[in-house]
Design a protein around this motif. Structure first.
Motif, short mmCIF file in Angstrom:
data_model
loop_
_atom_site.label_atom_id
_atom_site.label_comp_id
_atom_site.label_asym_id
_atom_site.label_seq_id
_atom_site.Cartn_x
_atom_site.Cartn_y
_atom_site.Cartn_z
N PRO A 153 10.42 34.65 13.41
CA PRO A 153 9.06 35.21 13.33
C PRO A 153 8.76 36.06 14.56
CG PRO A 153 9.05 32.83 12.94
CD PRO A 153 10.43 33.19 13.40
N VAL A 154 8.08 37.17 14.34
CA VAL A 154 7.68 38.05 15.43
C VAL A 154 6.19 37.85 15.68
CG1 VAL A 154 7.47 40.44 16.21
CG2 VAL A 154 9.45 39.74 14.84
N THR A 155 5.85 37.63 16.94
CA THR A 155 4.44 37.48 17.32
C THR A 155 4.07 38.63 18.24
OG1 THR A 155 4.91 36.20 19.32
CG2 THR A 155 4.69 34.96 17.24
N LEU A 156 2.81 38.72 18.57
CA LEU A 156 2.38 39.76 19.52
C LEU A 156 3.08 39.56 20.87
CD1 LEU A 156 -1.41 40.05 18.69
CD2 LEU A 156 0.39 41.70 18.19
N ASN A 157 3.38 38.31 21.23
CA ASN A 157 4.04 38.03 22.51
C ASN A 157 5.53 38.37 22.49
OD1 ASN A 157 1.66 37.04 23.61
ND2 ASN A 157 2.08 34.95 22.96
N THR A 158 6.18 38.34 21.32
CA THR A 158 7.62 38.58 21.27
C THR A 158 7.99 39.96 20.73
OG1 THR A 158 7.85 37.60 19.06
CG2 THR A 158 8.07 36.12 20.96
#
Length: 166
Positions: free
Chosen positions: A110-115
């Protein structure tokens, strides 16, 4: 017929050694990432679908032990340039005694705003460092299961051709 004195002294030591815990006699299988490739990237803010980074990893797992084994529950955290970007789980792999096997793993993280920034660097073709920290279970058949880890399973540098034009 009298037993040989040397044999009577060595036999109890051998029998006691056979009772030693598996962790003292089993060598740790080695996991190496032979290649890693970001195959697709969807970013946060899409149209209702969860953003993900799809990766293909080519693993080589080596068994230094004289018994064949199965490596299961091989999992860890993927760290890019020091930032933990997500958890990865790999398929089980059967290993011959004192041999190795290559395993192709398709992984979605999963891609988050942090990653997102870490994955964007890879997608743009920029050089990053990576590390996979985790562990696994080895099934030694009649000797039972043994947990290994947590420790660094593999690490290196990652650079690939860009998959996005910006």
């Amino acid at each position: 017929m009298r037993p040989l004195p040397a044999l009577t002294a060595v036999l109890p030591a051998l029998l006691l050694g056979a009772c030693a815990p598996l962790q003292q006699i089993a060598l740790v299988p080695q996991v190496e990432v032979q290649g890693v490739r970001l195959t697709s990237l969807t970013l946060p803010g899409g149209f209702g679908r969860a953003p993900v980074a799809n990766l293909t990893l080519n693993l080589r797992v080596t068994n230094p032990n004289p018994l064949p084994l199965r490596v299961a529950n091989l999992a860890g955290s993927l760290i890019i340039d020091g930032a933990n970007v997500g958890d990865v789980t790999f398929p089980n792999v059967a290993l011959p005694a004192r041999g190795s096997a290559e395993q192709l793993a398709q992984v979605s993280v999963p891609v988050t705003l942090n990653t997102a920034a870490s994955f964007l660097k890879v997608a743009r073709g920029q050089l990053v460092t990576y590390r996979v920290d985790g562990g696994f279970t080895a099934d030694f058949g009649p000797l039972g299961l043994q947990q290994f880890g947590p420790f660094t399973l593999s690490q290196g540098q990652w650079k690939q051709d860009p998959i996005i034009p910006f």
